[in-house]
Motif scaffolding. Sequence first.
Motif, PDB file in Angstrom:
ATOM      1  N   ALA A  61      17.349  35.776 -24.587  1.00 24.69           N
ATOM      2  CA  ALA A  61      17.256  36.065 -26.065  1.00 24.69           C
ATOM      3  C   ALA A  61      17.640  37.571 -26.424  1.00 24.69           C
ATOM      4  O   ALA A  61      18.141  37.904 -27.280  1.00 24.69           O
ATOM      5  N   TRP A  62      17.049  38.551 -25.460  1.00 24.30           N
ATOM      6  CA  TRP A  62      17.018  40.074 -25.829  1.00 24.30           C
ATOM      7  C   TRP A  62      18.426  40.457 -25.606  1.00 24.30           C
ATOM      8  O   TRP A  62      19.178  41.227 -26.330  1.00 24.30           O
ATOM      9  N   CYS A  63      19.309  39.637 -24.535  1.00 23.98           N
ATOM     10  CA  CYS A  63      20.640  40.063 -24.279  1.00 23.98           C
ATOM     11  C   CYS A  63      21.306  39.635 -25.698  1.00 23.98           C
ATOM     12  O   CYS A  63      22.367  40.458 -26.069  1.00 23.98           O
ATOM     13  N   ARG A  64      21.179  38.410 -26.094  1.00 23.75           N
ATOM     14  CA  ARG A  64      21.832  37.930 -27.262  1.00 23.75           C
ATOM     15  C   ARG A  64      21.605  38.766 -28.543  1.00 23.75           C
ATOM     16  O   ARG A  64      22.632  39.384 -29.209  1.00 23.75           O
ATOM     17  N   VAL A  65      20.478  39.091 -28.700  1.00 22.58           N
ATOM     18  CA  VAL A  65      20.110  40.123 -29.999  1.00 22.58           C
ATOM     19  C   VAL A  65      20.733  41.508 -29.816  1.00 22.58           C
ATOM     20  O   VAL A  65      20.831  41.984 -30.970  1.00 22.58           O
ATOM     21  N   THR A  66      20.662  42.024 -28.679  1.00 26.42           N
ATOM     22  CA  THR A  66      21.165  43.637 -28.493  1.00 26.42           C
ATOM     23  C   THR A  66      22.521  43.820 -28.307  1.00 26.42           C
ATOM     24  O   THR A  66      23.052  44.627 -27.996  1.00 26.42           O
ATOM     25  N   LEU A  70      24.517  39.000 -20.166  1.00 25.42           N
ATOM     26  CA  LEU A  70      23.863  38.312 -19.319  1.00 25.42           C
ATOM     27  C   LEU A  70      24.735  37.637 -18.391  1.00 25.42           C
ATOM     28  O   LEU A  70      25.434  36.579 -18.765  1.00 25.42           O
ATOM     29  N   LEU A  71      25.142  38.126 -17.248  1.00 20.63           N
ATOM     30  CA  LEU A  71      26.040  37.696 -16.361  1.00 20.63           C
ATOM     31  C   LEU A  71      25.766  36.574 -15.433  1.00 20.63           C
ATOM     32  O   LEU A  71      26.255  35.544 -15.385  1.00 20.63           O
ATOM     33  N   HIS A  72      24.469  36.485 -15.215  1.00 21.86           N
ATOM     34  CA  HIS A  72      23.950  35.443 -14.344  1.00 21.86           C
ATOM     35  C   HIS A  72      22.565  35.622 -14.067  1.00 21.86           C
ATOM     36  O   HIS A  72      21.718  36.529 -14.188  1.00 21.86           O
ATOM     37  N   THR A  73      21.712  34.352 -14.097  1.00 21.49           N
ATOM     38  CA  THR A  73      20.498  34.186 -13.671  1.00 21.49           C
ATOM     39  C   THR A  73      20.141  33.624 -12.589  1.00 21.49           C
ATOM     40  O   THR A  73      20.610  32.453 -12.392  1.00 21.49           O
ATOM     41  N   ASP A  74      19.118  34.006 -11.894  1.00 18.97           N
ATOM     42  CA  ASP A  74      18.732  33.247 -10.395  1.00 18.97           C
ATOM     43  C   ASP A  74      17.324  32.983 -10.760  1.00 18.97           C
ATOM     44  O   ASP A  74      16.228  33.738 -10.618  1.00 18.97           O
ATOM     45  N   ARG A  75      16.848  31.797 -11.209  1.00 16.04           N
ATOM     46  CA  ARG A  75      15.547  31.584 -11.686  1.00 16.04           C
ATOM     47  C   ARG A  75      14.514  31.544 -10.245  1.00 16.04           C
ATOM     48  O   ARG A  75      13.545  31.801 -10.528  1.00 16.04           O
ATOM     49  N   SER A  84      25.322  46.005 -19.492  1.00 15.47           N
ATOM     50  CA  SER A  84      24.823  47.045 -20.422  1.00 15.47           C
ATOM     51  C   SER A  84      26.210  46.992 -21.788  1.00 15.47           C
ATOM     52  O   SER A  84      27.232  47.490 -21.012  1.00 15.47           O
ATOM     53  N   ARG A  85      25.906  47.009 -22.753  1.00 21.75           N
ATOM     54  CA  ARG A  85      27.143  47.138 -23.583  1.00 21.75           C
ATOM     55  C   ARG A  85      27.621  48.499 -23.434  1.00 21.75           C
ATOM     56  O   ARG A  85      26.835  49.500 -23.022  1.00 21.75           O
ATOM     57  N   ALA A  86      28.984  48.839 -23.885  1.00 21.63           N
ATOM     58  CA  ALA A  86      29.317  50.103 -23.644  1.00 21.63           C
ATOM     59  C   ALA A  86      29.322  50.978 -25.037  1.00 21.63           C
ATOM     60  O   ALA A  86      29.644  52.221 -24.723  1.00 21.63           O
ATOM     61  N   ASP A  87      28.664  50.601 -26.278  1.00 22.64           N
ATOM     62  CA  ASP A  87      28.637  51.294 -27.159  1.00 22.64           C
ATOM     63  C   ASP A  87      27.407  51.884 -27.626  1.00 22.64           C
ATOM     64  O   ASP A  87      26.899  52.161 -28.640  1.00 22.64           O
ATOM     65  N   TRP A  88      26.470  52.313 -26.650  1.00 19.73           N
ATOM     66  CA  TRP A  88      25.056  52.852 -26.965  1.00 19.73           C
ATOM     67  C   TRP A  88      25.473  54.337 -27.417  1.00 19.73           C
ATOM     68  O   TRP A  88      26.126  55.007 -26.951  1.00 19.73           O
ATOM     69  N   ASN A  89      24.968  54.623 -28.505  1.00 18.04           N
ATOM     70  CA  ASN A  89      24.994  55.871 -29.176  1.00 18.04           C
ATOM     71  C   ASN A  89      23.543  56.748 -28.976  1.00 18.04           C
ATOM     72  O   ASN A  89      22.523  56.196 -29.004  1.00 18.04           O
TER      73      ASN A  89
END
Length: 89
Positions: A61-66, A70-75, A84-89
């Motif tokens: 959820a955090w990845c979607r909002v920000t 999310l490339l992969h999850t291993d539960r 990480s997105r490339a456009d952090w200011n």
Amino acid sequence: MAVKLHLSGMGDAISADAVWDAGDLGCGELLLALRKRVSAMPGQVLELVARDAGAYQDIPAWCRVTGNRLLHTDRERATYWIQSRADWN
């Protein structure tokens, strides 16, 4: 140190630029610290280990909002690969 994850049956590998074991940090504290880490590494991949019971729902959820990917999850291993997105200011 780059770490590679080989996904079985997919033929691709995910290389992590950094690894962070967040242990049992809870949602609020975990997500604040995660933001600080990924914003310091634009475009790179973080391998995150988060064992808090809510992390399995909170991290995607955090990845979607920000706008981070999310490339992969291993539960089973409580591990998440986040680009990480490339456009952090």
